[in-house]
Design a protein around this motif. Structure first.
Motif, short mmCIF file in Angstrom:
data_model
loop_
_atom_site.label_atom_id
_atom_site.label_comp_id
_atom_site.label_asym_id
_atom_site.label_seq_id
_atom_site.Cartn_x
_atom_site.Cartn_y
_atom_site.Cartn_z
N ILE A 7 5.35 -3.01 -9.43
CA ILE A 7 4.04 -2.58 -9.92
C ILE A 7 4.20 -1.53 -11.01
CG2 ILE A 7 1.90 -1.40 -9.24
CD1 ILE A 7 2.29 -2.84 -6.45
N ASP A 8 5.13 -0.61 -10.80
CA ASP A 8 5.39 0.44 -11.79
C ASP A 8 5.96 -0.15 -13.08
OD1 ASP A 8 5.17 3.15 -12.42
OD2 ASP A 8 7.21 3.60 -11.77
N ILE A 9 6.93 -1.05 -12.96
CA ILE A 9 7.52 -1.70 -14.13
C ILE A 9 6.46 -2.42 -14.95
CG2 ILE A 9 8.98 -3.66 -14.82
CD1 ILE A 9 10.90 -2.79 -12.53
N ALA A 10 5.47 -3.02 -14.26
CA ALA A 10 4.41 -3.77 -14.94
C ALA A 10 3.37 -2.84 -15.57
CB ALA A 10 3.74 -4.72 -13.95
N GLY A 11 3.54 -1.52 -15.40
CA GLY A 11 2.63 -0.55 -16.03
C GLY A 11 1.29 -0.42 -15.36
N CYS A 12 1.24 -0.65 -14.05
CA CYS A 12 -0.04 -0.64 -13.34
C CYS A 12 -0.38 0.69 -12.68
CB CYS A 12 -0.06 -1.76 -12.29
SG CYS A 12 0.07 -3.39 -13.00
N HIS A 26 1.41 6.77 -5.13
CA HIS A 26 2.06 5.62 -4.47
C HIS A 26 1.43 4.37 -5.05
CE1 HIS A 26 4.03 8.16 -1.53
NE2 HIS A 26 2.87 8.74 -1.26
N CYS A 27 2.05 3.81 -6.09
CA CYS A 27 1.39 2.73 -6.84
C CYS A 27 1.29 1.41 -6.08
CB CYS A 27 2.04 2.54 -8.20
SG CYS A 27 3.76 2.05 -8.16
N ASN A 28 1.76 1.35 -4.84
CA ASN A 28 1.53 0.15 -4.04
C ASN A 28 0.28 0.29 -3.17
OD1 ASN A 28 3.01 2.08 -2.61
ND2 ASN A 28 3.89 0.58 -1.23
N PHE A 29 -0.55 1.30 -3.47
CA PHE A 29 -1.82 1.49 -2.79
C PHE A 29 -2.96 1.37 -3.80
CE2 PHE A 29 1.01 3.54 0.15
CZ PHE A 29 0.45 3.33 1.39
N LEU A 30 -4.00 0.67 -3.42
CA LEU A 30 -5.24 0.63 -4.20
C LEU A 30 -6.21 1.56 -3.50
CD1 LEU A 30 -5.58 -3.21 -4.86
CD2 LEU A 30 -4.36 -1.48 -6.18
N ILE A 31 -6.83 2.45 -4.25
CA ILE A 31 -7.72 3.44 -3.64
C ILE A 31 -9.14 3.33 -4.19
CG2 ILE A 31 -5.84 5.03 -3.10
CD1 ILE A 31 -6.56 6.65 -5.54
N ASN A 32 -10.07 3.77 -3.38
CA ASN A 32 -11.47 3.85 -3.78
C ASN A 32 -11.70 5.26 -4.30
OD1 ASN A 32 -14.25 4.08 -3.92
ND2 ASN A 32 -14.61 2.96 -2.02
N GLU A 98 4.42 4.34 7.18
CA GLU A 98 4.42 5.78 6.98
C GLU A 98 4.14 6.18 5.53
OE1 GLU A 98 7.01 4.01 8.13
OE2 GLU A 98 8.80 4.50 7.02
N ASP A 99 4.15 5.21 4.59
CA ASP A 99 3.77 5.51 3.22
C ASP A 99 2.26 5.68 3.17
OD1 ASP A 99 6.39 5.16 2.46
OD2 ASP A 99 6.09 3.09 1.76
N LYS A 100 1.80 6.82 2.75
CA LYS A 100 0.36 7.09 2.70
C LYS A 100 -0.02 7.50 1.29
CE LYS A 100 0.01 8.29 7.42
NZ LYS A 100 -0.54 7.50 8.31
#
Length: 101
Positions: A7-12, A26-32, A98-100
């Motif tokens: 996700i990071d490599i793709a610039g997201c 933590h770029c593997n989380f989508l947040i509101n 545990e990744d938050k």
């Protein structure tokens, strides 16, 4: 590679759609960010998947449990589900528990 690395490599990292955002921390989380709709979350996730595929050739898979009434059809939530999430809210996660964000 881990999902967050792709996700990071793709610039997201930090990418937004409506009220939804890819977490900066933590770029593997989508947040509101406060006013995201379910459509914002799902659309952002699909954009991330598209960009990761284009940048790396890896197709990411969703790791979510939808809770609510999508398109007027109730979804069965397994007994013993650990979270209580309001109707219409989607929980999107990748990585270890545990990744938050």
């Amino acid at each position: 590679m881990k999902a967050w690395e792709l996700i990071d490599i793709a610039g997201c990292r930090g990418l937004t759609r409506g009220g939804a955002m890819v977490s900066e921390k933590h770029c593997n989380f989508l947040i509101n960010t406060g006013n995201a709709t379910a459509s914002d979350i799902e659309g952002l996730g699909e954009e991330v998947r598209r960009r990761v595929l284009a940048a790396t050739g890896v197709k990411l898979e969703w790791e979510i449990r939808r809770i609510g009434v999508p398109a007027g059809k109730p979804e069965v939530v397994p007994a013993g589900a650990r979270e209580v999430v309001p109707a219409g809210v989607q929980v999107v996660r990748a990585g270890k528990p545990e990744d938050k964000p």
